[in-house]
Design a protein around this motif. Sequence first.
Motif, PDB file in Angstrom:
ATOM      1  N   GLY A 103       0.434  -0.960  -0.444  1.00 57.14           N
ATOM      2  CA  GLY A 103      -0.112  -0.330   0.243  1.00 57.14           C
ATOM      3  C   GLY A 103       1.055   0.826   0.028  1.00 57.14           C
ATOM      4  O   GLY A 103       0.908   2.139  -1.086  1.00 57.14           O
ATOM      5  N   PHE A 104       2.053   1.140   1.429  1.00 58.20           N
ATOM      6  CA  PHE A 104       2.519   2.377   0.832  1.00 58.20           C
ATOM      7  C   PHE A 104       3.353   2.251  -0.520  1.00 58.20           C
ATOM      8  O   PHE A 104       3.632   3.872  -0.895  1.00 58.20           O
ATOM      9  CB  PHE A 104       3.859   2.372   1.752  1.00 58.20           C
ATOM     10  CG  PHE A 104       4.874   3.152   2.127  1.00 58.20           C
ATOM     11  CD1 PHE A 104       4.309   4.274   2.990  1.00 58.20           C
ATOM     12  CD2 PHE A 104       5.743   3.403   1.512  1.00 58.20           C
ATOM     13  CE1 PHE A 104       5.120   5.274   3.042  1.00 58.20           C
ATOM     14  CE2 PHE A 104       7.024   4.429   1.905  1.00 58.20           C
ATOM     15  CZ  PHE A 104       6.219   5.609   2.585  1.00 58.20           C
ATOM     16  N   ALA A 141       2.307   1.709  -3.386  1.00 55.71           N
ATOM     17  CA  ALA A 141       1.302   1.996  -4.334  1.00 55.71           C
ATOM     18  C   ALA A 141       1.193   3.967  -4.395  1.00 55.71           C
ATOM     19  O   ALA A 141       0.809   4.573  -5.079  1.00 55.71           O
ATOM     20  CB  ALA A 141       0.025   0.869  -4.295  1.00 55.71           C
ATOM     21  N   SER A 142       1.129   3.830  -2.708  1.00 58.54           N
ATOM     22  CA  SER A 142       0.665   5.489  -2.850  1.00 58.54           C
ATOM     23  C   SER A 142       1.813   6.055  -2.876  1.00 58.54           C
ATOM     24  O   SER A 142       1.647   7.481  -3.567  1.00 58.54           O
ATOM     25  CB  SER A 142       0.037   5.848  -1.567  1.00 58.54           C
ATOM     26  OG  SER A 142       1.588   5.411  -0.358  1.00 58.54           O
ATOM     27  N   LEU A 149      -4.440  -2.530   5.542  1.00 60.59           N
ATOM     28  CA  LEU A 149      -4.729  -1.423   4.531  1.00 60.59           C
ATOM     29  C   LEU A 149      -3.799  -2.007   2.634  1.00 60.59           C
ATOM     30  O   LEU A 149      -3.480  -2.708   2.927  1.00 60.59           O
ATOM     31  CB  LEU A 149      -3.148  -0.920   4.138  1.00 60.59           C
ATOM     32  CG  LEU A 149      -2.628   0.555   3.471  1.00 60.59           C
ATOM     33  CD1 LEU A 149      -3.898   1.774   2.987  1.00 60.59           C
ATOM     34  CD2 LEU A 149      -1.610   0.952   3.343  1.00 60.59           C
ATOM     35  N   ASP A 150      -5.082  -1.806   1.914  1.00 56.97           N
ATOM     36  CA  ASP A 150      -5.376  -2.204   1.211  1.00 56.97           C
ATOM     37  C   ASP A 150      -4.819  -2.222  -0.183  1.00 56.97           C
ATOM     38  O   ASP A 150      -4.753  -0.444   0.052  1.00 56.97           O
ATOM     39  CB  ASP A 150      -6.785  -2.454   0.434  1.00 56.97           C
ATOM     40  CG  ASP A 150      -7.007  -3.767  -0.951  1.00 56.97           C
ATOM     41  OD1 ASP A 150      -7.051  -2.651  -1.989  1.00 56.97           O
ATOM     42  OD2 ASP A 150      -7.492  -4.480  -0.679  1.00 56.97           O
ATOM     43  N   TRP A 151      -3.755  -2.191  -0.996  1.00 54.10           N
ATOM     44  CA  TRP A 151      -2.155  -1.727  -1.938  1.00 54.10           C
ATOM     45  C   TRP A 151      -3.349  -1.487  -3.337  1.00 54.10           C
ATOM     46  O   TRP A 151      -2.749   0.114  -3.403  1.00 54.10           O
ATOM     47  CB  TRP A 151      -0.990  -2.945  -2.016  1.00 54.10           C
ATOM     48  CG  TRP A 151      -1.709  -4.011  -3.034  1.00 54.10           C
ATOM     49  CD1 TRP A 151      -1.879  -4.976  -2.766  1.00 54.10           C
ATOM     50  CD2 TRP A 151      -1.828  -3.458  -4.524  1.00 54.10           C
ATOM     51  NE1 TRP A 151      -2.004  -5.982  -3.181  1.00 54.10           N
ATOM     52  CE2 TRP A 151      -2.556  -5.069  -4.844  1.00 54.10           C
ATOM     53  CE3 TRP A 151      -1.913  -2.836  -5.286  1.00 54.10           C
ATOM     54  CZ2 TRP A 151      -2.088  -5.386  -6.125  1.00 54.10           C
ATOM     55  CZ3 TRP A 151      -2.289  -2.764  -6.629  1.00 54.10           C
ATOM     56  CH2 TRP A 151      -2.427  -4.595  -7.138  1.00 54.10           C
ATOM     57  N   SER A 152      -4.190  -2.219  -3.817  1.00 57.14           N
ATOM     58  CA  SER A 152      -5.242  -0.908  -5.192  1.00 57.14           C
ATOM     59  C   SER A 152      -5.774  -0.195  -4.736  1.00 57.14           C
ATOM     60  O   SER A 152      -6.105   0.921  -5.517  1.00 57.14           O
ATOM     61  CB  SER A 152      -5.542  -2.253  -5.213  1.00 57.14           C
ATOM     62  OG  SER A 152      -6.705  -3.363  -5.011  1.00 57.14           O
ATOM     63  N   GLU A 153      -6.368  -0.716  -3.107  1.00 51.08           N
ATOM     64  CA  GLU A 153      -7.494   0.712  -3.522  1.00 51.08           C
ATOM     65  C   GLU A 153      -7.183   2.225  -2.147  1.00 51.08           C
ATOM     66  O   GLU A 153      -7.973   2.916  -2.336  1.00 51.08           O
ATOM     67  CB  GLU A 153      -9.103  -0.029  -2.207  1.00 51.08           C
ATOM     68  CG  GLU A 153      -9.843  -1.188  -3.371  1.00 51.08           C
ATOM     69  CD  GLU A 153     -10.484  -0.237  -4.410  1.00 51.08           C
ATOM     70  OE1 GLU A 153     -10.908   0.472  -4.379  1.00 51.08           O
ATOM     71  OE2 GLU A 153      -9.939  -1.225  -5.719  1.00 51.08           O
ATOM     72  N   ARG A 154      -5.845   1.585  -2.101  1.00 54.25           N
ATOM     73  CA  ARG A 154      -5.124   2.609  -0.310  1.00 54.25           C
ATOM     74  C   ARG A 154      -7.129   3.236   0.271  1.00 54.25           C
ATOM     75  O   ARG A 154      -6.125   4.203   0.824  1.00 54.25           O
ATOM     76  CB  ARG A 154      -4.913   3.892  -1.307  1.00 54.25           C
ATOM     77  CG  ARG A 154      -4.133   2.910  -2.346  1.00 54.25           C
ATOM     78  CD  ARG A 154      -3.526   4.423  -3.283  1.00 54.25           C
ATOM     79  NE  ARG A 154      -3.048   3.976  -4.125  1.00 54.25           N
ATOM     80  CZ  ARG A 154      -2.477   5.429  -5.106  1.00 54.25           C
ATOM     81  NH1 ARG A 154      -1.979   6.289  -4.961  1.00 54.25           N
ATOM     82  NH2 ARG A 154      -1.653   4.220  -6.880  1.00 54.25           N
ATOM     83  N   ARG A 155      -7.119   1.675   0.776  1.00 50.45           N
ATOM     84  CA  ARG A 155      -8.153   2.284   2.245  1.00 50.45           C
ATOM     85  C   ARG A 155      -7.973   0.701   2.722  1.00 50.45           C
ATOM     86  O   ARG A 155      -7.132   0.191   1.982  1.00 50.45           O
ATOM     87  CB  ARG A 155     -10.427   2.367   1.553  1.00 50.45           C
ATOM     88  CG  ARG A 155      -9.828   3.742   1.036  1.00 50.45           C
ATOM     89  CD  ARG A 155     -11.223   4.497   0.082  1.00 50.45           C
ATOM     90  NE  ARG A 155     -11.841   3.979   0.841  1.00 50.45           N
ATOM     91  CZ  ARG A 155     -12.976   3.624   0.859  1.00 50.45           C
ATOM     92  NH1 ARG A 155     -13.867   3.491  -0.174  1.00 50.45           N
ATOM     93  NH2 ARG A 155     -14.455   3.636   1.542  1.00 50.45           N
TER      94      ARG A 155
END
Length: 233
Positions: free
Chosen positions: A88-89, A91-92, A174-180
């Motif tokens: 997630g980090f 991806a963000s 924390l979801d890496w693709s949805e970032r939620r």
Amino acid sequence: MKEGPDIARIGTLIGDPARANMLTALMSGQALTATELAQAAGVTLQTASSHLSKLQDGGLVSQRKQSRHRYFALADPATGALLEAIMGFAASRGHLRHQPGPKDPALRKARVCYDHLAGDYGVRMLDSLLDRQAIRPEGDGLVLTPEGERLLGEMGLHLALLRTSRRPMCKSCLDWSERRSHLAGTVGKALLSHFLTSGWARRSEDSRAVVFSPEGERQFGALFPAFRVSPAV
């Protein structure tokens, strides 16, 4: 050397590209052989064995023997949560690896994150549970409410058995693709297992994707009212 946790060692273990690919493959929650992990990492079996020895010594993977074979898996749920958080980090911050093809949208729609549901469906499921107050925030975590206990009971899930685990009942991941966040913990694991055993969904044979049947999507949407069926991939 300063005292305290050695995050440099963990970073080095995860940071090697071959080991990172192995750990990502084990995020499916399945135990894999060294040969399978060598293929996932794109290295020889001898090199894979060396990497796996380092990961095992570092507490990131565990090994078990069955007959003539040795199988490797992530050491525990905390390892899976750590890897998903790092994803997630990354991806963000825009650090993405992209391979075009049908797997990408399928993984973003619904996938396994160690032992629970992630992706768009996983995030929407947690949103729905929070909206209907089946789960509520408490401190830095999540707790199951009486409404949640009623809901799980109606689904045939055994709360007494879930409570015997030393893991948290409910935990955000924390979801890496949805970032939620999506739902982890023993409840998240039990819900994914329910979807699979009920025939609502199946595991993809060649990726971490979870594929819902049309009937499964209907049942899922009825169970989680805030959920909206997205276009099929």
